[in-house]
Write a protein that holds these residues in place. Sequence first.
Motif, PDB file in Angstrom:
ATOM      1  N   ASN A 170       0.850  -1.200   0.000  1.00  0.00           N
ATOM      2  CA  ASN A 170       0.000   0.000   0.000  1.00  0.00           C
ATOM      3  C   ASN A 170       0.887   1.252   0.000  1.00  0.00           C
ATOM      4  O   ASN A 170       1.935   1.259   0.637  1.00  0.00           O
ATOM      5  CB  ASN A 170      -0.885   0.036   1.244  1.00  0.00           C
ATOM      6  N   PRO A 171       0.473   2.314  -0.684  1.00  0.00           N
ATOM      7  CA  PRO A 171       1.271   3.547  -0.686  1.00  0.00           C
ATOM      8  C   PRO A 171       1.508   4.064   0.742  1.00  0.00           C
ATOM      9  O   PRO A 171       0.726   3.772   1.648  1.00  0.00           O
ATOM     10  CB  PRO A 171       0.407   4.542  -1.469  1.00  0.00           C
ATOM     11  N   GLY A 172       2.583   4.819   0.920  1.00  0.00           N
ATOM     12  CA  GLY A 172       2.917   5.373   2.234  1.00  0.00           C
ATOM     13  C   GLY A 172       2.936   6.894   2.196  1.00  0.00           C
ATOM     14  O   GLY A 172       3.006   7.496   1.129  1.00  0.00           O
ATOM     15  N   GLY A 173       2.892   7.515   3.370  1.00  0.00           N
ATOM     16  CA  GLY A 173       2.912   8.975   3.455  1.00  0.00           C
ATOM     17  C   GLY A 173       1.916   9.434   4.495  1.00  0.00           C
ATOM     18  O   GLY A 173       1.127   8.627   5.002  1.00  0.00           O
ATOM     19  N   THR A 221     -18.605  -1.072   0.175  1.00  0.00           N
ATOM     20  CA  THR A 221     -18.408  -2.368   0.841  1.00  0.00           C
ATOM     21  C   THR A 221     -19.689  -3.204   0.857  1.00  0.00           C
ATOM     22  O   THR A 221     -19.662  -4.395   0.530  1.00  0.00           O
ATOM     23  CB  THR A 221     -17.887  -2.148   2.278  1.00  0.00           C
ATOM     24  N   ALA A 222     -20.797  -2.585   1.200  1.00  0.00           N
ATOM     25  CA  ALA A 222     -22.040  -3.358   1.308  1.00  0.00           C
ATOM     26  C   ALA A 222     -22.434  -3.947  -0.039  1.00  0.00           C
ATOM     27  O   ALA A 222     -22.838  -5.118  -0.122  1.00  0.00           O
ATOM     28  CB  ALA A 222     -23.160  -2.462   1.842  1.00  0.00           C
ATOM     29  N   ALA A 223     -22.274  -3.178  -1.111  1.00  0.00           N
ATOM     30  CA  ALA A 223     -22.658  -3.672  -2.440  1.00  0.00           C
ATOM     31  C   ALA A 223     -21.782  -4.851  -2.843  1.00  0.00           C
ATOM     32  O   ALA A 223     -22.261  -5.860  -3.382  1.00  0.00           O
ATOM     33  CB  ALA A 223     -22.536  -2.546  -3.468  1.00  0.00           C
ATOM     34  N   ALA A 224     -20.490  -4.754  -2.551  1.00  0.00           N
ATOM     35  CA  ALA A 224     -19.577  -5.839  -2.914  1.00  0.00           C
ATOM     36  C   ALA A 224     -19.888  -7.096  -2.097  1.00  0.00           C
ATOM     37  O   ALA A 224     -19.921  -8.211  -2.633  1.00  0.00           O
ATOM     38  CB  ALA A 224     -18.129  -5.394  -2.689  1.00  0.00           C
ATOM     39  N   GLU A 225     -20.145  -6.892  -0.809  1.00  0.00           N
ATOM     40  CA  GLU A 225     -20.464  -8.052   0.045  1.00  0.00           C
ATOM     41  C   GLU A 225     -21.775  -8.701  -0.377  1.00  0.00           C
ATOM     42  O   GLU A 225     -21.890  -9.925  -0.434  1.00  0.00           O
ATOM     43  CB  GLU A 225     -20.534  -7.622   1.522  1.00  0.00           C
ATOM     44  N   ASP A 226     -22.765  -7.861  -0.714  1.00  0.00           N
ATOM     45  CA  ASP A 226     -24.065  -8.401  -1.146  1.00  0.00           C
ATOM     46  C   ASP A 226     -23.913  -9.218  -2.421  1.00  0.00           C
ATOM     47  O   ASP A 226     -24.524 -10.275  -2.577  1.00  0.00           O
ATOM     48  CB  ASP A 226     -25.066  -7.262  -1.390  1.00  0.00           C
ATOM     49  N   MET A 227     -23.092  -8.724  -3.343  1.00  0.00           N
ATOM     50  CA  MET A 227     -22.908  -9.441  -4.606  1.00  0.00           C
ATOM     51  C   MET A 227     -22.345 -10.837  -4.337  1.00  0.00           C
ATOM     52  O   MET A 227     -22.822 -11.834  -4.881  1.00  0.00           O
ATOM     53  CB  MET A 227     -21.952  -8.662  -5.519  1.00  0.00           C
ATOM     54  N   GLY A 270      -8.324  -8.230   1.834  1.00  0.00           N
ATOM     55  CA  GLY A 270      -8.233  -8.006   3.276  1.00  0.00           C
ATOM     56  C   GLY A 270      -7.047  -7.137   3.642  1.00  0.00           C
ATOM     57  O   GLY A 270      -6.558  -7.184   4.765  1.00  0.00           O
ATOM     58  N   THR A 271      -6.570  -6.327   2.695  1.00  0.00           N
ATOM     59  CA  THR A 271      -5.426  -5.450   3.002  1.00  0.00           C
ATOM     60  C   THR A 271      -5.718  -3.981   2.727  1.00  0.00           C
ATOM     61  O   THR A 271      -4.872  -3.137   2.971  1.00  0.00           O
ATOM     62  CB  THR A 271      -4.172  -5.828   2.167  1.00  0.00           C
ATOM     63  N   GLY A 272      -6.889  -3.678   2.212  1.00  0.00           N
ATOM     64  CA  GLY A 272      -7.202  -2.292   1.847  1.00  0.00           C
ATOM     65  C   GLY A 272      -7.537  -1.463   3.082  1.00  0.00           C
ATOM     66  O   GLY A 272      -7.733  -1.994   4.176  1.00  0.00           O
ATOM     67  N   THR A 273      -7.570  -0.145   2.897  1.00  0.00           N
ATOM     68  CA  THR A 273      -7.902   0.723   4.029  1.00  0.00           C
ATOM     69  C   THR A 273      -9.114   1.611   3.747  1.00  0.00           C
ATOM     70  O   THR A 273      -9.508   2.388   4.597  1.00  0.00           O
ATOM     71  CB  THR A 273      -6.700   1.622   4.401  1.00  0.00           C
ATOM     72  N   SER A 274      -9.684   1.529   2.551  1.00  0.00           N
ATOM     73  CA  SER A 274     -10.919   2.266   2.315  1.00  0.00           C
ATOM     74  C   SER A 274     -11.777   1.554   1.277  1.00  0.00           C
ATOM     75  O   SER A 274     -11.261   1.078   0.270  1.00  0.00           O
ATOM     76  CB  SER A 274     -10.620   3.697   1.862  1.00  0.00           C
ATOM     77  N   GLY A 275     -13.064   1.434   1.562  1.00  0.00           N
ATOM     78  CA  GLY A 275     -13.984   0.748   0.661  1.00  0.00           C
ATOM     79  C   GLY A 275     -13.607  -0.720   0.521  1.00  0.00           C
ATOM     80  O   GLY A 275     -12.894  -1.279   1.354  1.00  0.00           O
ATOM     81  N   ALA A 276     -14.109  -1.343  -0.555  1.00  0.00           N
ATOM     82  CA  ALA A 276     -13.812  -2.757  -0.775  1.00  0.00           C
ATOM     83  C   ALA A 276     -13.140  -2.925  -2.123  1.00  0.00           C
ATOM     84  O   ALA A 276     -13.398  -2.174  -3.059  1.00  0.00           O
ATOM     85  CB  ALA A 276     -15.108  -3.561  -0.736  1.00  0.00           C
ATOM     86  N   THR A 277     -12.258  -3.905  -2.213  1.00  0.00           N
ATOM     87  CA  THR A 277     -11.652  -4.271  -3.491  1.00  0.00           C
ATOM     88  C   THR A 277     -12.078  -5.686  -3.821  1.00  0.00           C
ATOM     89  O   THR A 277     -11.847  -6.614  -3.035  1.00  0.00           O
ATOM     90  CB  THR A 277     -10.108  -4.189  -3.409  1.00  0.00           C
ATOM     91  N   LEU A 278     -12.727  -5.827  -4.985  1.00  0.00           N
ATOM     92  CA  LEU A 278     -13.090  -7.169  -5.453  1.00  0.00           C
ATOM     93  C   LEU A 278     -11.930  -7.725  -6.251  1.00  0.00           C
ATOM     94  O   LEU A 278     -11.443  -7.087  -7.178  1.00  0.00           O
ATOM     95  CB  LEU A 278     -14.335  -7.079  -6.348  1.00  0.00           C
ATOM     96  N   ARG A 279     -11.485  -8.910  -5.887  1.00  0.00           N
ATOM     97  CA  ARG A 279     -10.465  -9.581  -6.682  1.00  0.00           C
ATOM     98  C   ARG A 279     -11.135 -10.711  -7.452  1.00  0.00           C
ATOM     99  O   ARG A 279     -11.770 -11.583  -6.866  1.00  0.00           O
ATOM    100  CB  ARG A 279      -9.366 -10.139  -5.786  1.00  0.00           C
TER     101      ARG A 279
END
Length: 543
Positions: free
Chosen positions: A115-118, A422-428, A487-496
Motif C-alpha cells: 500500500n502507498p505510504g505517506g 463495501t455493502a454492495a460488494a459483500e451483497d454481490m 483483506g489489506t485495503g484501508t478504504s472501501g472494498a476491493t473485489l479480486r
Amino acid sequence: MTVHTVKTSPIDGQKPGTSGLRKKTPVFMGAHYLENFVQAIFDAIGGAAGKSFVVGGDGRYFNDRAAQVILRMAAANGAAKVIVGQGAILSTPAASHLIRLRGTDGGIILSASHNPGGPDEDFGVKFNTPNGGPAPESVTAAIHEATTRITGYRIMDAPDIDLSVLGTVALGDMAVEVVDPVADYADLMETLFDFGAIRALIADGFTMRFDAMCAVTGPYACEILENRLGFPVGTVTHRDPLPDFGGMHPDPNPTWAHELMAEMMGEGAPDLGAASDGDGDRNMIVGRGTYVSPSDSLAVIAANAHLAKGYMGGLSGVARSMPTSAAVDRVAAKLGIDCFETPTGWKFFGNLMDAGRAQLCGEESFGTGSDHVREKDGLWAVLMWLNILAVGGGSVADLLAAHWKEFGRNYYSRHDFEGLETAAAEDMLSALRGRMGDLLGQDVQGMTVIAADDFNYTDPVDGSVSTGQGLRLVFGDGARIVMRLSGTGTSGATLRLYLERYVPGPEGLAEDPQEALAPVIRAAHALAGIAAAVGRETPDVIT
Ligand code: VG1
Ligand code: CO
C-alpha cells in the motif's frame, strides 16, 4: 525513566486482516491507536516480561516514530531485549530471518506492504511469531480480542534512542541492540544460491534492472546485486527508501512498475527485470520482452530449484494459495511431491513449512518464498531466477516456452475492482454464494460448471479450520473463476476476480492472456452480475 500505565479504552476496528492491521496513517497516529494495538499484542502473547523481540519496518512515514513508541512500551512491559534494524529499517523477510537467527519471541513489523505510504496514505503493524512467520489466525484473533477489552497500556518515559548508531544501549532494564538490517540477510542468500555462477553470468554480459520503487529493498538490492554479485552500479533504480516511496505505489506489477515494464518491453532491454514492494516480500520477474506471471514463476522455480545449491536435494513439497494458478500442481505431480492449497495470506504456509511438508510456497500476488524464512521474499525470488538462468542457460523467454511445452500453460489473470461500496460488494458475493448449488451443471460461454463452493481450509498440521476464503467456480475444461474481497485495503472494498484456463499445448501456448481468458472473463461477469451489483464493468488493475 518512569513507567506509566496510561488509561485508555478499546478502539473499534483493530482487527488484523490478510497481513496485519492496516489503516490510514492519520488513524495510526491518532491518540492511543498504535499504543492500544501494541499493548494488545503483548497481552495476547502472555505479556512481554523477560522476552526478546525484533522490531523494524519498511521506512514509510511514521515508521521512525512508531519504532520509538514500541521500544518504550516493550521496556515498560518488562521485555529483556529488542533487536532493531538501523534506522528502524528491516524488510519483512529480513525481519523474519532475524527472529529465527536470534531465536526471539517474535517481532513487530511496521509496514502496510504494497500500500502507498505517506502522511495521508497507509500504515500498518504486524506481529510475527517465534518461527519468524506472520501470526496465525488464532493469534491475530487473540490480539483483536485484547483490543476490545483494553483499559490501559504501559509506556516508559524516556528520550528517543538514537537508532542510527549500531550497538547495544539500555532503555531502563531493557537492552536495545541496533543491527545492520542487510548483512545477516545477505549472508543467508549466499548460503542458498551460487553467487559464483551468477558472477560468471554477469561477466558473460548478462544485464539486469531492479526497481526498488523507493521502498525498503533498495539497500538490500544494492548490497547483494551490485556489491556482492558485481552488477554495475545503477542496476538498482529508485534505490533510496523514502517515507512516501517518492509518490510511487510500491506494488510490483505491470501497472505500478510501469517504468520497469516500459524498459523491459523496449529496445535494448536488459536480460532480466525485477521489482519489489514496500516491505520487500513481493517480486515481479520480467524477461526481455517477456512478462512472467507470478503463478508461472512459482511453477518454473519448482521445476528448476534443484539448480540452486540450497535446494539441490529436491523440494520436500510445495504449497500455493487457492487463487494461485494450478501451474505448480503439474510440476509437483511430475516430481512426485505434495502440493498444498491454502487460503490467501502467507500465514497459512507457516505450519506446512515448520512441519517440513512444503518447502516452496507462492501466491499469485507476486509472492514467492521458501522455508529459509517464514515470509515471502522478493529478493530471494530474483536470486533464484538468476541462479536458474546462470546454471541452466537460456533466456527468460526460452525458459518459459520450454516450461509450457512440457507442462502446458495455465493462462491466468487477476482483475481488481477497487474502491467499491463495501455493502454492495459483500451483497454481490453473498448472492452468488447463495446460488452456487443452482449453478452446477449450467453451461456458460460454452463451458459447464462442474464445481462451485466457498473455499474452506483445514490445516493439515494443527487441524485449525478457516472458512469463507473465496468463491470458486470450476468448469469442465479446467477453467476456473475465483472471487474474494481484499483483506489489506484501508478504504472501501476491493473485489479480486481471479481467472484461469488451461491449454495443454502444443498448440495455443503463446496467446495474449486476456484474449485466451476472454470466455472465462465473460462467464464471470455473467454469473456474478458485477456491473449490476457494483456498477463497474472494467477493472482498475489487471495483473
Ligand atoms: C493481498 C494478496 C495476498 C497477500 C497479501 C499480503 O491480500 O492478495 O496474496 O498475501 O496481500 O501481501 P488481499 O487480502 O488484499 O487479497 V503484502 O506483500 O501486501 O504483505
Ligand atoms: Co509486502
